[in-house]
Design a protein around this motif. Structure first.
Motif, PDB file in Angstrom:
ATOM      1  N   SER A 221       0.844  -1.198   0.000  1.00 27.14           N
ATOM      2  CA  SER A 221       0.000   0.000   0.000  1.00 27.14           C
ATOM      3  C   SER A 221       0.879   1.247   0.000  1.00 27.14           C
ATOM      4  CB  SER A 221      -0.917  -0.028   1.234  1.00 27.14           C
ATOM      5  OG  SER A 221      -1.802   1.075   1.236  1.00 27.14           O
ATOM      6  N   THR A 222       1.624   1.444  -1.079  1.00 21.02           N
ATOM      7  CA  THR A 222       2.517   2.602  -1.137  1.00 21.02           C
ATOM      8  C   THR A 222       1.758   3.838  -1.596  1.00 21.02           C
ATOM      9  OG1 THR A 222       3.127   2.042  -3.398  1.00 21.02           O
ATOM     10  CG2 THR A 222       4.569   1.237  -1.658  1.00 21.02           C
ATOM     11  N   ARG A 223       2.215   4.994  -1.108  1.00 16.75           N
ATOM     12  CA  ARG A 223       1.577   6.265  -1.447  1.00 16.75           C
ATOM     13  C   ARG A 223       2.697   7.257  -1.772  1.00 16.75           C
ATOM     14  NH1 ARG A 223      -3.581   6.926  -1.980  1.00 16.75           N
ATOM     15  NH2 ARG A 223      -3.698   8.757  -0.646  1.00 16.75           N
ATOM     16  N   PHE A 224       3.401   7.006  -2.860  1.00 18.49           N
ATOM     17  CA  PHE A 224       4.589   7.804  -3.154  1.00 18.49           C
ATOM     18  C   PHE A 224       4.328   9.292  -3.374  1.00 18.49           C
ATOM     19  CE2 PHE A 224       6.898   3.802  -3.624  1.00 18.49           C
ATOM     20  CZ  PHE A 224       8.058   4.147  -2.945  1.00 18.49           C
TER      21      PHE A 224
ATOM     22  N   ALA B 266      -5.196  12.434   0.580  1.00 15.79           N
ATOM     23  CA  ALA B 266      -4.007  12.837  -0.178  1.00 15.79           C
ATOM     24  C   ALA B 266      -2.797  13.014   0.740  1.00 15.79           C
ATOM     25  CB  ALA B 266      -4.279  14.142  -0.927  1.00 15.79           C
ATOM     26  N   ARG B 267      -3.046  13.133   2.050  1.00 15.70           N
ATOM     27  CA  ARG B 267      -1.934  13.269   3.005  1.00 15.70           C
ATOM     28  C   ARG B 267      -1.671  11.983   3.772  1.00 15.70           C
ATOM     29  NH1 ARG B 267      -4.438  16.824   6.489  1.00 15.70           N
ATOM     30  NH2 ARG B 267      -6.236  17.068   5.133  1.00 15.70           N
ATOM     31  N   CYS B 268      -2.458  10.942   3.501  1.00 10.58           N
ATOM     32  CA  CYS B 268      -2.363   9.713   4.296  1.00 10.58           C
ATOM     33  C   CYS B 268      -1.462   8.694   3.604  1.00 10.58           C
ATOM     34  CB  CYS B 268      -3.750   9.110   4.503  1.00 10.58           C
ATOM     35  SG  CYS B 268      -3.732   7.553   5.416  1.00 10.58           S
ATOM     36  N   LEU B 269      -0.505   8.163   4.349  1.00 10.95           N
ATOM     37  CA  LEU B 269       0.415   7.150   3.813  1.00 10.95           C
ATOM     38  C   LEU B 269      -0.143   5.736   3.965  1.00 10.95           C
ATOM     39  CD1 LEU B 269       3.686   8.592   5.396  1.00 10.95           C
ATOM     40  CD2 LEU B 269       3.133   8.594   2.964  1.00 10.95           C
ATOM     41  N   THR B 270      -1.235   5.574   4.680  1.00 10.18           N
ATOM     42  CA  THR B 270      -1.797   4.261   5.053  1.00 10.18           C
ATOM     43  C   THR B 270      -0.756   3.386   5.762  1.00 10.18           C
ATOM     44  OG1 THR B 270      -1.314   3.121   2.943  1.00 10.18           O
ATOM     45  CG2 THR B 270      -3.427   4.287   3.102  1.00 10.18           C
ATOM     46  N   CYS B 271       0.159   4.039   6.490  1.00  9.97           N
ATOM     47  CA  CYS B 271       1.256   3.301   7.130  1.00  9.97           C
ATOM     48  C   CYS B 271       0.815   2.624   8.420  1.00  9.97           C
ATOM     49  CB  CYS B 271       2.425   4.232   7.406  1.00  9.97           C
ATOM     50  SG  CYS B 271       2.030   5.609   8.501  1.00  9.97           S
ATOM     51  N   PRO B 318      -9.425  -7.070  -0.590  1.00  9.28           N
ATOM     52  CA  PRO B 318      -9.733  -6.287   0.605  1.00  9.28           C
ATOM     53  C   PRO B 318     -11.066  -5.549   0.476  1.00  9.28           C
ATOM     54  CG  PRO B 318      -7.901  -5.313  -0.621  1.00  9.28           C
ATOM     55  CD  PRO B 318      -8.282  -6.552  -1.343  1.00  9.28           C
ATOM     56  N   VAL B 319     -11.813  -5.520   1.563  1.00  2.98           N
ATOM     57  CA  VAL B 319     -13.086  -4.794   1.568  1.00  2.98           C
ATOM     58  C   VAL B 319     -12.842  -3.289   1.448  1.00  2.98           C
ATOM     59  CG1 VAL B 319     -15.106  -4.225   2.987  1.00  2.98           C
ATOM     60  CG2 VAL B 319     -14.250  -6.587   2.897  1.00  2.98           C
ATOM     61  N   ARG B 320     -11.823  -2.807   2.157  1.00  2.00           N
ATOM     62  CA  ARG B 320     -11.497  -1.380   2.074  1.00  2.00           C
ATOM     63  C   ARG B 320     -10.180  -1.223   1.318  1.00  2.00           C
ATOM     64  NH1 ARG B 320     -14.342  -1.432   7.100  1.00  2.00           N
ATOM     65  NH2 ARG B 320     -12.524  -2.128   8.267  1.00  2.00           N
ATOM     66  N   ALA B 321     -10.290  -1.229  -0.008  1.00  2.00           N
ATOM     67  CA  ALA B 321      -9.084  -1.174  -0.837  1.00  2.00           C
ATOM     68  C   ALA B 321      -8.541   0.250  -0.939  1.00  2.00           C
ATOM     69  CB  ALA B 321      -9.388  -1.726  -2.229  1.00  2.00           C
ATOM     70  N   SER B 322      -9.413   1.243  -1.018  1.00  2.00           N
ATOM     71  CA  SER B 322      -8.926   2.607  -1.232  1.00  2.00           C
ATOM     72  C   SER B 322      -8.381   3.184   0.071  1.00  2.00           C
ATOM     73  CB  SER B 322     -10.052   3.498  -1.756  1.00  2.00           C
ATOM     74  OG  SER B 322     -10.978   3.784  -0.721  1.00  2.00           O
ATOM     75  N   ALA B 323      -7.409   4.081  -0.068  1.00  2.00           N
ATOM     76  CA  ALA B 323      -6.852   4.744   1.109  1.00  2.00           C
ATOM     77  C   ALA B 323      -7.943   5.559   1.801  1.00  2.00           C
ATOM     78  CB  ALA B 323      -5.685   5.632   0.698  1.00  2.00           C
ATOM     79  N   ARG B 326     -10.025   3.563   4.106  1.00  2.00           N
ATOM     80  CA  ARG B 326      -9.326   3.110   5.314  1.00  2.00           C
ATOM     81  C   ARG B 326      -9.172   4.252   6.323  1.00  2.00           C
ATOM     82  NH1 ARG B 326      -4.243   0.416   2.851  1.00  2.00           N
ATOM     83  NH2 ARG B 326      -5.068   1.073   0.830  1.00  2.00           N
ATOM     84  N   TYR B 327      -8.779   5.440   5.856  1.00  2.00           N
ATOM     85  CA  TYR B 327      -8.696   6.559   6.805  1.00  2.00           C
ATOM     86  C   TYR B 327     -10.072   6.854   7.388  1.00  2.00           C
ATOM     87  CZ  TYR B 327      -7.982  10.860   9.223  1.00  2.00           C
ATOM     88  OH  TYR B 327      -7.956  11.789  10.229  1.00  2.00           O
ATOM     89  N   ARG B 328     -11.083   6.861   6.519  1.00  2.00           N
ATOM     90  CA  ARG B 328     -12.443   7.189   6.989  1.00  2.00           C
ATOM     91  C   ARG B 328     -12.947   6.146   7.993  1.00  2.00           C
ATOM     92  NH1 ARG B 328     -16.910   7.513   2.463  1.00  2.00           N
ATOM     93  NH2 ARG B 328     -16.469   5.285   2.565  1.00  2.00           N
ATOM     94  N   GLN B 329     -12.624   4.885   7.739  1.00  2.00           N
ATOM     95  CA  GLN B 329     -13.013   3.840   8.685  1.00  2.00           C
ATOM     96  C   GLN B 329     -12.425   4.120  10.066  1.00  2.00           C
ATOM     97  OE1 GLN B 329     -14.875   1.224   9.105  1.00  2.00           O
ATOM     98  NE2 GLN B 329     -13.911   0.489  10.997  1.00  2.00           N
TER      99      GLN B 329
END
Lengths: 270, 382
Positions: A221-224, B266-271, B318-323, B326-329
């Protein structure tokens, strides 16, 4: 080998193959010292040049493939390995993302050859270094430069049991936090590839106070576009960033794309 | 704040150091703040010298720095990189082991190693609330976690009221601090002034009273009680951040399709860092491992995160594929649906998710922006 193991004739046959690499990943198997005897009881090490010159013939149940494809002969050999192997596992950054030698993909390989070898005409090489998966279907890729010993044993144990190996694809940040390491980015301003790098090393580098340099390649899940400006904020310039991404996992598609973003100066978020 | 109770006494610095030694002598593993790797972390301590005397912290979104303090205070710092869940809800824990029995039938053994008897020194009121939130999640429902329960029941909690909030703190707007009200064994309030460096201490449990009785204390005078009260009151006025003063549960529910989610994504790395540092995030996954012989199997539980694609992986991915999803969840669960599920907010206002986000996403800023967008949408519709 114990008497009990010797009685068994139905052990799965393991093969270890080398392509362009430093051999470090296949040597990781020999580093599994405490588990080697058990392993030898469970599998028949049928083909492993680094361990034995006694070479069995195929077919093989499990083939571990180390290194990248860089010659015409490699291309034929990797297809042969696929044909004689039930499961093919590519091990290490070379086998999964081309390795350091994939730098040639972005340059003139003939020029390199002329500069390095006294008699370049003796060298038969491809213009690119590519992962095993670019040539044959691969059942599993094990990341890292080098691979992690525990993960290698997990892959083999999972194969023997017939289960899915536990190889999380999330970021190194998960491992840092679980290990209790204080974030080097937040607490020190150290540039770190952890947020975009595949877990598996146990967050080794940050535990010693340095930033991750991405040797396990991209996470799932990279976000470059979001991440690259962070590296610049923390003191890296374009050359630093390109070098970091073009080291061990040079031909990983996500890293290639990030280099493209960086070189085009496109750091807009999106 | 209960600073006027009959049993309020004064501990000086030697008395605090003695508390650590005494708790250890009573067979407890004492965990408290200590300086390590450029941060004030939580770790086992054995003496007063381990405490971060003279250290404070400067916090901002995505930034944490230690700062020396001239007053020598031990607890004038806000949340660090870990929380108490590191000990109560550890990142990896064995659930059971199994081996192949003589007749080929697996023999399963539950892991019932007795947990340590912890003493936590320096629990901030926001973190005390976070422990209570995890209590509800892990022990209140029909499926309680026996290992969590055992660790929790044996734990001795020494709360230290907050007198030095950070720039990322917002406990006041979450109603969780900076004073401690209930649920602890001992509560301390640190006072450093012309009268010296001391701690107003009071007990709220039998063991707390027994511990205090063994320490060198003196009765608290009115001046110290007033100073302690004033210190906590001033802290309440110095919160670096605040949530919008609206019903956050309703706000989350009404803004699920807001444009702001695109902006923050746009600011979330999903890290996953925000979930790992959050003192209430509790999600785990199970990991079954076999050894090379296949005769020995173990089930381990480890921390998992809603930012991990594998967390919601079903047969079609994955059910929540988009970033964004996932942030919203994470945010809407923390601030909204947590009420529906567990009867309270999942956020205690400690600010860790703001500090330890590498890109500095600020959950209070996001909530204000969602509130603003909702207000504008309402205005446009009227």
């Amino acid at each position: 080998m114990t008497a009990r193991a010797a009685e068994r004739t139905d052990r799965p046959r393991l093969a270890v193959w080398k392509f362009a690499s430093c051999d470090g990943c296949q040597l990781t198997l020999l580093d599994c010292e405490d588990d080697l005897l058990t392993l030898a009881e469970q599998v028949e090490v049928s083909y492993f040049l680094e361990a034995s010159s006694a070479l069995g013939t195929g077919p093989y149940d499990l083939s571990l493939v180390d290194g990248s494809v860089t010659t015409p002969e490699d291309e034929a050999r990797v297809r042969h390995i696929r044909e004689v192997s039930r499961h093919v596992v590519a091990i290490g950054a070379c086998a999964t993302a081309g390795g350091i030698q994939a730098l040639r993909n972005y340059a003139d390989a003939a020029e390199f050859r002329a500069a390095v070898y006294a008699r370049p005409e003796y060298i038969e090489t491809l213009a690119t270094s590519t992962p095993i998966s670019a040539h044959v279907p691969v059942d599993l890729e094990l990341r890292g430069c080098p691979i992690d010993r525990g993960q290698l044993l997990e892959v083999i144990a999972a194969h023997l049991t017939g289960r899915k190996p536990d190889l999380p694809g999330h970021s190194v940040c998960f491992e840092c936090k679980r290990r209790g390491t204080t974030c080097v980015v937040v607490a020190r301003g150290t540039p770190c590839l952890g947020p975009v790098t595949h877990a598996g090393c146990g967050a080794l580098c940050p535990a010693y106070g340095r930033g991750c340099y991405g040797c396990f390649g991209p996470s799932n899940s990279t976000r470059f576009p979001t991440f690259l400006p962070l590296l610049r904020r923390d003191g890296m310039d374009t050359l630093d960033i390109v070098r970091e991404l073009r080291t061990f996992n040079t031909a990983a598609p996500e890293f290639e794309e990030a280099v493209g973003l960086q070189e085009a100066g496109r750091e807009d978020r999106g | 704040m209960r600073t006027g109770g009959r049993d309020a006494v004064v501990l000086d610095r030697d008395g605090l150091d003695g508390l650590i030694v005494l708790l250890a002598a009573r067979g407890r593993t004492v965990i408290g703040p200590t300086v390590r790797d450029g941060a004030i972390v939580l770790a086992e301590i054995s003496a007063g010298g381990d405490l971060p005397y003279g250290w404070g912290v400067d916090l901002e979104a995505g930034r944490y720095r230690l700062r020396p303090r001239t007053d020598g205070a031990a607890f004038a710092h806000s949340a660090g990189p870990q929380s108490w869940k590191t000990f109560l809800h550890p990142q990896r824990e064995r659930q059971w082991t199994a081996r192949t029995g003589p007749d080929g039938v697996p023999l399963v053994t539950e892991d019932d190693t007795p947990p340590p008897s912890y003493a936590f020194l320096g629990v901030r009121p926001c973190d005390l609330r976070a422990i209570q939130v995890q209590d509800r999640v892990l022990t209140d429902g029909p499926h309680t976690d026996p290992r969590y329960r055992r660790r929790r029941e044996r734990a001795f909690l020494v709360v230290v009221e907050c007198t030095e909030p950070g720039a990322t703190c917002f406990c006041v707007s979450m109603g969780t601090g900076p004073a401690a009200d209930r649920g602890y064994d001992l509560a301390l309030t640190e006072v450093v002034d012309d009268g010296g460096h001391r701690f107003l201490a009071r007990s709220a449990s039998d063991e707390g009273s027994a511990v205090l009785a063994e320490l060198p204390t003196r009765p608290a005078d009115d001046g110290l009680r007033a100073a302690a009260r004033e210190g906590v009151a001033q802290a309440a006025g110095r919160m670096g951040r605040a949530m919008p003063d609206v019903d956050l549960r309703v706000l989350m529910h009404e803004t699920l399709t807001a444009d702001r989610w695109n902006d923050v994504t746009a600011r979330c790395l999903t890290c996953g860092n925000c979930t790992m540092v959050c003192p209430t995030c509790f999600c785990t996954t199970a990991e079954d491992v076999t050894d090379l012989t296949g005769e020995h199997t173990e089930r381990w539980r480890r921390w998992e995160s809603c930012y991990d694609l594998e967390f919601t992986h079903l047969q079609n991915g994955p059910v929540r594929a988009s970033a964004l999803s996932r942030y919203r969840q994470w945010a809407t669960h923390k601030l909204g649906t947590w009420y529906d599920q567990f009867g309270s907010s999942g956020c205690v206002g400690c600010g860790r998710c703001i500090v330890w986000c590498p890109t500095g996403i600020d959950i209070t800023e996001e909530a204000h922006a969602l509130n603003q967008e909702r207000a504008e949408a309402r205005q446009a519709a009227s």
